[in-house]
Design a protein around this motif. Structure first.
Motif, mmCIF file in Angstrom:
data_model
loop_
_atom_site.group_PDB
_atom_site.id
_atom_site.type_symbol
_atom_site.label_atom_id
_atom_site.label_comp_id
_atom_site.label_asym_id
_atom_site.label_seq_id
_atom_site.Cartn_x
_atom_site.Cartn_y
_atom_site.Cartn_z
ATOM 1 N N UNK A 256 0.847 -1.189 0.000
ATOM 2 C CA UNK A 256 0.000 0.000 0.000
ATOM 3 C C UNK A 256 0.880 1.236 0.000
ATOM 4 N N UNK A 257 0.418 2.278 -0.669
ATOM 5 C CA UNK A 257 1.154 3.538 -0.598
ATOM 6 C C UNK A 257 0.734 4.301 0.656
ATOM 7 N N UNK A 258 1.240 5.519 0.821
ATOM 8 C CA UNK A 258 1.014 6.280 2.057
ATOM 9 C C UNK A 258 -0.451 6.628 2.277
ATOM 10 N N UNK A 286 6.062 -5.842 -8.189
ATOM 11 C CA UNK A 286 6.472 -4.661 -8.944
ATOM 12 C C UNK A 286 5.646 -3.447 -8.521
ATOM 13 N N UNK A 287 6.348 -2.364 -8.218
ATOM 14 C CA UNK A 287 5.691 -1.086 -7.935
ATOM 15 C C UNK A 287 6.063 -0.122 -9.057
ATOM 16 N N UNK A 288 5.060 0.297 -9.813
ATOM 17 C CA UNK A 288 5.305 1.207 -10.929
ATOM 18 C C UNK A 288 5.369 2.651 -10.449
ATOM 19 N N UNK A 289 6.254 3.406 -11.068
ATOM 20 C CA UNK A 289 6.440 4.820 -10.730
ATOM 21 C C UNK A 289 6.538 5.031 -9.221
ATOM 22 N N UNK A 290 7.471 4.373 -8.584
ATOM 23 C CA UNK A 290 7.551 4.450 -7.117
ATOM 24 C C UNK A 290 7.924 5.853 -6.647
ATOM 25 N N UNK A 291 7.344 6.228 -5.509
ATOM 26 C CA UNK A 291 7.737 7.465 -4.842
ATOM 27 C C UNK A 291 8.903 7.119 -3.919
ATOM 28 N N UNK A 296 14.152 14.830 1.866
ATOM 29 C CA UNK A 296 13.196 15.925 1.669
ATOM 30 C C UNK A 296 11.775 15.428 1.454
ATOM 31 N N UNK A 297 11.643 14.230 0.918
ATOM 32 C CA UNK A 297 10.326 13.629 0.700
ATOM 33 C C UNK A 297 10.377 12.187 1.204
ATOM 34 N N UNK A 298 10.193 12.000 2.484
ATOM 35 C CA UNK A 298 10.331 10.657 3.065
ATOM 36 C C UNK A 298 9.099 9.786 2.807
#
Length: 940
Positions: A256-258, A286-291, A296-298
């Protein structure tokens, strides 16, 4: 990083966590925080009588299972003990003593104080019948130190180190559907470090429930490989089978993302481990376009590992992780996500003003936010594994971490500690390096050090091959550990020739794991050795050490060095170098023990941060020094700085990279102003004004309170009639609170011997010379008769329980050191009879309405010194011949109410840490001081 971003990041993360907690409960897994409502009392290091008779039994807990005695026994009466919540550090509560440990801040605890070196903790919990068949365990994040844990009288084990997390399976010992007793005996008599370490259960404790087949504790390991716009996630999970299930289960991995949105999933059928075995399984997602996670952006993700049996989820385990790349290059330093990042780090111990090592979670975030505001991007855990919440704060706020084990070595004690730390912490994206040692002078320069380092380094790679290993070296950079460690850790550039070492080992990356070790007292600008005050100007502290500016210039100018870690970010208790008593804290910090900045913070902020900075020092209150020259410095990243005194220019100077500016100024009261210019334009100014006398108390909520919890940090200061802060104020401020409680107070004064906490003193007074006489009737007296002194015999001696008298009269004594009317004196009776009447100094006393075996004693019937207690009772009868009958009549508890909370300001500031009551809507804190207008703040 802006505070608003931090708050949003944390809020999103907690929403995700809340979702998973719900999912876990449905699966049968529960992790229950059990910090509240513990009983605590001091025991004794070697006197077993003062240690409540522990280990005096014929059969001890080591000879026969379940024979915990004294407080370790389930039936032990702890009603007279102090009631408290965890985390708890009993050392910080103690007064200071010149005979106490220098390294531990002269607190009256430890080996020189046997009556304050042993602490007992007890707690009762109910576990329902429906939990029968689950695995029930106790989980401790850390106890300082040498803890022994008992459950329902059963000995579970010993953990020597004060920094390891540990857990015990209690499933077989549980009283299902009833009450269960947890007991912890803590022995803090021996020190592990040479710095303040606290004492007691200073980290969280949990009750954990799982199905017999479950994800092993710390049993997940998440790694990632990034290729263009895709991240290949390897999710390894260890399943543990403490039941007899055989066959296949499904492992369902969900990322899951944030915001809680599912971005990847993978399911596999596997064969379950055999009984009491553990198997590891690996899945690719696979996670596409991961953040990516960075400082600075945790950005964080969550892996949810579900174990399914016949389509039903029987366990659900959450793992927070980040996607990022790290690299050390011997020519160009450190890279995060392919971008070169200079490490701007600090070393830190784990204590804070007022609360010692027992930090609420909110304070972990507070401290990391303070360091981030200074421009720091890296944190070294010196010199031991941290509490898990510190790493959580670094993950969420964007702080790189060197995680460090406590001691070098190759045996089970050393490698097991290292493995436990790494397996617990390796999913934290903030950790970029493991440290397996620090300043081990005995082995640094020889073949023994090489061998140990090679083994620990290779052992570390077997657990986590994704991160490098370092060791902090201080006794020369030539041979031994320095020649084989993967990342060279230089401790102080004055300890060897760093450039020469680099030229010899050109393929070995390096960083300054410790630098600075400078001395400064916040708000002091003239060194006064008699008062133990060190000037806050950044100066070379000792001949072979360098100032903060000198150190940063050295590392900043060398691309091959990844960066440096300053000793230290915060002052800490103990190691009050270069002084001793009555100094009780260090002088090394960029901030004091409260987190109030010393002037060096602004130097670092100028060259570590991204925002324009201008800071002029010192303050401008120098009554009596009119006409004398004062050193005026400016810290800034502006191109030029111009200084004005009472609007008259004293000259404009050009700022060099990583430097500061200086003027000599003859003191005249008024306004000292620095103006900063960029590209010829005024962009900033900073002012120091001569103030009037203190008239008002100002209370303010610190902006670094970024975690929305029940604990807040407030600053206390005084202002003059114009509202100007008084930088020299040392007023004593008194506090009162509604809707919450005060956890601790501090002011950053390294020589302050004031109390950190104001808590009621609880003394337990034993009843001595306990004697008895037989009575001829079962009728108990309501007035105390006169008894023949010749007929008293030792109570219960040679008692024939088959031929007891109808009743007995007992007599004992207890001593009161004082009989203040404000004291609360109670007798906690331990049943020695069926019916009972109690007399104190000849006066009959009645039991409390809420506890029939507790007697609150009126001070009017007590006296200073020896007091007499009589107990008339009909005897207890044995049901079985082997029944053990109680012969202890009880104990006297004396509560001496604490003084009101107070603290002196130190050079203008003090700090107070408050905790809101769970059901309160707000906390109201009031402050008062002599000849000062009261202050008040409402915290929602």
């Amino acid at each position: 990083m802006k505070t608003t971003f931090v708050q949003k990041t944390i809020l999103c993360f907690f929403l995700v966590c809340s979702f998973h907690l719900l999912a876990q409960n449905k699966s049968g897994r529960a992790l229950i925080l059990i910090d509240k409502d513990w009983s605590f009392s001091f025991g004794h290091q070697y006197d077993t009588k003062k240690d409540f008779g522990h280990a005096e039994g014929y059969f001890s807990y080591l000879t026969k299972t379940g024979f915990g005695d004294g407080p370790a026994a389930s039936g032990f009466d702890d009603r007279a003990w102090r009631k408290l919540d965890l985390p708890h550090d009993w050392a910080v509560e103690q007064p200071f003593s010149e005979t106490a440990s220098f390294s531990h801040g002269f607190k009256s605890a430890g080996k020189n104080f046997p009556e304050k070196s042993i602490g007992w903790y007890r707690k009762k919990i109910n576990i329902p019948n429906e939990d029968l068949g689950k695995i029930i365990s106790l989980k401790f994040d850390g106890v300082f130190r040498n803890s022994k844990v008992f459950f329902n009288g059963f000995y579970l084990g010993t953990e020597e180190s004060g920094y390891n997390g540990f857990e015990y399976d209690v499933s077989a010992y549980v009283n299902y559907g009833g009450e269960n007793t947890i007991v912890v005996r803590v022995d803090a008599s021996m020190e592990e470090g040479w710095f303040y370490e606290g004492a007691g259960i200073y980290r969280h404790v949990y009750l954990q429930k799982t199905n017999p087949l479950h994800v092993k504790q710390n049993g997940t390991y998440v790694t990632s490989e990034i290729s263009k716009d895709n991240a290949l996630i390897t999710a390894e999970v260890k399943l543990e089978n403490k039941g007899h299930f055989k066959g296949n289960v499904e492992i369902n991995q969900i990322i899951l993302d944030a915001s809680g949105i599912q971005v990847a999933t993978k399911s596999e059928n596997v064969t379950a481990p055999e009984f009491y075995k553990t198997n590891a399984y690996s899945s690719k997602l696979n996670v596409k376009n991961p953040l990516l996670w960075d400082i600075d952006s945790p950005n964080l993700y969550q892996l949810i590992t579900e174990i399914k049996k016949d389509g039903e989820v029987i366990d659900s385990y959450k793992t927070s992780f980040g996607i990022r790349t790290i690299e050390f290059n011997p020519e160009n330093g450190f890279f995060l996500n392919g971008k070169q990042v200079k490490l701007k780090g600090t070393n830190n111990h784990q204590d804070h003003a007022g609360i010692g090592t027992a930090l609420p979670d909110e304070i972990q975030y507070y401290r990391i936010a303070k360091l981030k505001a200074m421009g720091s991007n890296a944190y070294r855990c010196s010199h031991h594994p941290p509490t898990p919440e510190l790493l959580d704060a670094c993950d969420k706020l964007g702080m790189l971490v060197i995680d460090e084990t406590r001691l070098m070595g190759i045996n089970e004690y050393h490698l097991n500690d290292l493995q436990r730390m790494m397996e617990r912490d390796r999913n934290h994206p903030s950790i970029f390096c493991w440290s397996v040692g620090n300043e081990e002078w005995q082995i640094e320069g020889g073949i023994t050090g090489e061998r140990i380092t090679n083994i620990m380094q290779d052992f570390s790679k077997s657990i986590d091959p994704t991160r490098p290993v370092t060791v902090g070296i201080s006794s020369g950079f030539k041979s031994g550990i320095s020649s084989v460690v993967e990342i060279m850790g230089y401790n102080y550039l004055g300890n060897g020739d760093i450039d020469a070492h680099r030229n010899q080992f050109k393929q070995q990356p390096g960083m300054g794991t410790e630098e600075g070790s400078t001395f400064a007292t916040r708000g002091i600008y003239f060194t006064d050795d008699a008062k133990h005050y060190k000037s806050a100007y950044d100066k070379k502290p000792r001949p072979t050490f360098y100032s903060i500016e000198e150190g940063w210039k050295f590392y900043a100018e060398r691309p091959y060095l990844a960066g440096m870690f300053i000793w230290t970010g915060f002052d800490y208790r103990g190691e009050p170098t270069p002084y001793g008593w009555p100094s009780v804290t260090s002088y090394f910090g960029m901030m004091d023990v409260c987190g109030f900045p010393k002037d060096n913070v602004f130097y670092l902020k100028s060259w570590w941060g991204k925002e324009p900075v201008l800071h002029v020092l010192p303050h401008w209150n120098w009554s009596g020094m009119e006409g004398k020259e004062i050193d005026v410095w400016a810290y800034s990243n502006c191109d030029e700085v111009e200084l004005f005194l009472n609007k008259k220019s004293l000259g404009k100077k050009k700022m060099e990279q990583n430097s500061h500016l200086e003027w000599k100024v003859k003191y005249t009261p008024g306004t000292l102003e620095a103006v900063g210019y960029k590209n010829g334009k005024k962009v900033l100014s900073d002012v120091q004004k001569t103030t009037g006398r203190a008239e008002n108390i100002k209370l303010s909520l610190d902006k670094e309170n970024v975690l929305k919890g029940n604990v807040s940090v407030l600053t206390v200061e005084t202002t003059d009639k114009k509202g100007l802060h008084i930088p020299t104020a040392n007023d004593e401020i008194m506090f009162s609170i509604k809707g919450g409680k005060i956890l601790g107070v501090g002011n950053g004064d390294p020589t302050s011997l004031e109390s950190d906490q104001f808590i009621d003193d609880i003394a337990l007074v034993a009843i001595s010379n306990f004697m008895e006489q037989k009575a001829t009737t079962a009728s108990l007296p309501q007035k105390l008769p006169n008894y023949s002194e010749k007929e008293w015999t030792e109570a219960f001696k040679d008692r024939d329980y088959k031929k007891q008298a109808p009743s007995y009269i007992y007599k004992g004594e207890f001593d009161l050191k004082n009989n203040s009317a404000s004291n609360v004196v109670s007798f906690f009776y331990k049943k020695i009879g069926v019916e009972t009447v109690v007399f104190i100094n000849g006066n009959k006393v009645e039991p409390s309405k809420d506890d029939s075996q507790k007697y609150v004693l009126n001070s009017a019937i007590l006296k200073e010194g020896k007091n007499t207690i009589h107990i008339a009772a009909t005897p207890l009868q044995k049901v079985k011949d082997w029944d053990v009958m109680n012969t202890d009549p009880g104990i006297i508890q004396v509560i001496t109410p604490a003084e009101s909370w107070k603290r002196k300001l130190f050079n203008g500031y003090a700090q107070i840490i408050i905790q809101k009551d769970e059901n309160a809507k707000e906390v109201v804190l009031s402050a008062s001081g002599k000849e000062l207008k009261n202050g008040l703040i409402v915290v929602k």
